[in-house]
Write a protein that holds these residues in place. Structure first.
Motif, short mmCIF file in Angstrom:
data_model
loop_
_atom_site.label_atom_id
_atom_site.label_comp_id
_atom_site.label_asym_id
_atom_site.label_seq_id
_atom_site.Cartn_x
_atom_site.Cartn_y
_atom_site.Cartn_z
N MET A 1 0.83 -1.20 0.00
CA MET A 1 0.00 0.00 0.00
C MET A 1 0.87 1.25 0.00
SD MET A 1 -3.21 0.54 2.53
CE MET A 1 -2.47 1.75 3.58
N SER A 2 0.48 2.27 -0.76
CA SER A 2 1.33 3.46 -0.81
C SER A 2 1.13 4.30 0.44
CB SER A 2 1.00 4.27 -2.06
OG SER A 2 -0.34 4.69 -1.97
N ARG A 3 2.18 5.06 0.77
CA ARG A 3 2.15 5.89 1.97
C ARG A 3 1.19 7.07 1.75
NH1 ARG A 3 5.83 9.61 3.89
NH2 ARG A 3 6.85 9.62 1.87
N ASN A 4 0.45 7.45 2.79
CA ASN A 4 -0.46 8.58 2.65
C ASN A 4 0.32 9.89 2.54
OD1 ASN A 4 -2.59 6.90 2.78
ND2 ASN A 4 -3.00 7.26 4.96
N ILE A 5 -0.23 10.82 1.81
CA ILE A 5 0.44 12.12 1.64
C ILE A 5 -0.06 13.07 2.73
CG2 ILE A 5 0.70 14.10 0.11
CD1 ILE A 5 0.29 12.07 -2.22
N ALA A 6 0.89 13.71 3.42
CA ALA A 6 0.51 14.64 4.49
C ALA A 6 0.64 16.08 3.99
CB ALA A 6 1.42 14.41 5.69
#
Ligand code: AMP
Length: 419
Positions: A1-6
């Motif tokens: 799963m790709s990392r969430n963008i903050a």
């Protein structure tokens, strides 16, 4: 799963529970701008780097360390990064004043804007890379009455948003005639103790010795016997400053003299002021600040015209309101419109009529049982529920007390809800 963008560091999302305080503070600012006869102006969020370098001064922190550059074109070369996001609005407003030949308008011009500013600084509490300011500028008035009027306006703003104990700190840093003497006095004083100055201050001592005074690492004893701007003012600057103080006394504005207040930007002349919550002065947490910039229009290529303005930080104003427990203004009471089955046409019509009467209305879009609709209306913060029955019958339920009035007409609802 790709990392969430903050969100980028130093920026903040304002969530719905926070924005009512923001709307309140902005509306106080807009209403004061109207009452003090300021006209709104808007300028781009980015300008040529050169404008800030010339207008704010190469030695200002905003230019030297905090410029948020934007690159439009791909790659390098002249077009790579000629712009920066605005760190403050005065330089852009003065650019617009000159570019549009606004000096021919009947003056003095009183201009205002509210919007985001950007400084690529190290983020910390009350210090963001994107923050909002309410800004006012008066161009074409040499004062001193307008200086006092702006300080009084800032002071009134804090009172009207509900803050207590806000103090204006004021200073005069002289003009082209007397400032050179003051600069020299500072150089003489600090040069004798150069080994005790921070690296930043040693450099500033050569380019802009006034800035040594606002170095937070300045040893207190060196600061205490530093020459004071007020002791070096020429007669004209002294008269100007004395007149401001007398006017502030008449207007009942609480102020203190601050010999170290020089403001970070190079373009200031004479009056400099900042607003603080009393007792918080030492912590670099000014709520707002401003000053006179009589040389800036000419410096940016216009015909000489005096100017003065302030920028009030809305983020810090709201932080101070939270600290002082100032409750944000209530949004106005929310009315839910609930019905039976699929009567959405009636719900939307009734919602429309109530909105026209000025109420905030949230129709339930579901066909759930009435009990469920009431439950979600309460959870959404509604104070009232209009319950549509068969035919034209309607009931108005007070969700705070549980009391209910049956058989109300639509005309009766707004007066009851508005109390
Ligand atoms: P200045 O031009 O630096 O005096 O800024 C005017 C006002 O804007 C300050 O008094 C602060 O309230 C606010 N301000 C300046 N820089 C920041 C920042 N990085 N984050 C939040 N507010 C700021």
């Amino acid at each position: 799963m790709s990392r969430n963008i903050a969100a980028p560091r130093g920026t903040r999302d304002l969530l719905p529970e926070e924005t009512s305080a923001w709307s309140h503070v902005e509306s106080v600012a807009r209403d004061l701008a109207r009452r003090y006869a300021f006209d709104r102006i808007e300028i781009p969020l980015f300008e040529r780097v050169e404008l800030f370098a010339r207008g704010l001064g190469e030695s200002s922190d905003a230019v030297e360390k905090e410029m948020f550059r934007v690159s439009g074109a791909q790659g390098s070369g002249e077009e790579a990064a000629p712009w920066a996001l605005r760190p403050e609005p005065t330089a852009g407003i003065v650019r617009a004043f000159i570019e549009h030949g606004m000096h021919v308008r009947p003056g003095p011009l009183r201009l205002t804007l509210i919007g985001p500013m950007f400084r690529y600084d190290r983020p910390q509490a009350g210090r963001y890379r994107q923050f909002s300011q309410w800004d006012v500028e008066v161009i074409g008035d040499a004062g001193p009455a307008v200086d006092a009027e702006l300080i009084e306006l800032g002071h009134r703003f804090y009172a009207e948003v509900g803050l207590t104990d806000v103090v204006a700190r004021i200073n005069s840093i002289g003009d082209a005639e007397c400032r050179p003497r003051y600069r020299q006095a500072l150089v003489d004083h600090f040069a004798a103790h150069e080994d005790r100055l921070s690296l930043d201050s040693r450099r500033r001592l050569r380019i802009n010795p006034l800035r040594v005074l606002d170095d937070k690492d300045l040893p207190p004893e060196l600061a205490a016997d530093a020459p004071r701007g007020m002791d070096h003012l020429c007669d004209a600057c002294r008269e100007h400053f004395d007149a401001i103080r007398a006017l502030l006394d008449v207007l009942g504005v609480r102020y203190e003299l601050d010999h170290r207040l020089v403001r970070g930007l190079d373009y200031y002349t004479r009056t400099a002021f900042e607003f603080y919550v009393a007792g918080r002065e030492g912590q670099q947490q000014a709520l707002g600040g401003g000053g006179r910039y009589d040389g800036l229009v000419e410096l940016l290529g216009g015909r000489p015209a005096p100017g003065i303005g302030f920028g009030i930080g809305l983020d810090r104003t709201i932080l101070a309101m939270e600290e002082q427990g100032v409750a944000p203004a209530p949004r106005g009471e929310l009315v839910a419109v609930l019905g039976m089955g699929d009567d959405h046409d009636r719900r939307l019509q009734i919602a429309g009529t109530l909105r026209q009467a000025g109420l905030a209305v949230r129709p339930d879009g579901s066909s759930r049982k009435l009990g469920k609709q009431l439950e979600s209306a309460s959870k959404a913060g509604a104070r009232w529920a209009v319950i549509i029955g068969d035919g034209d019958a309607m009931a108005l339920k007070d969700l705070a007390t549980g009391g209910q009035r049956d058989a109300v007409s639509i005309e009766e609802i707004a007066p009851i809800v508005s109390g």
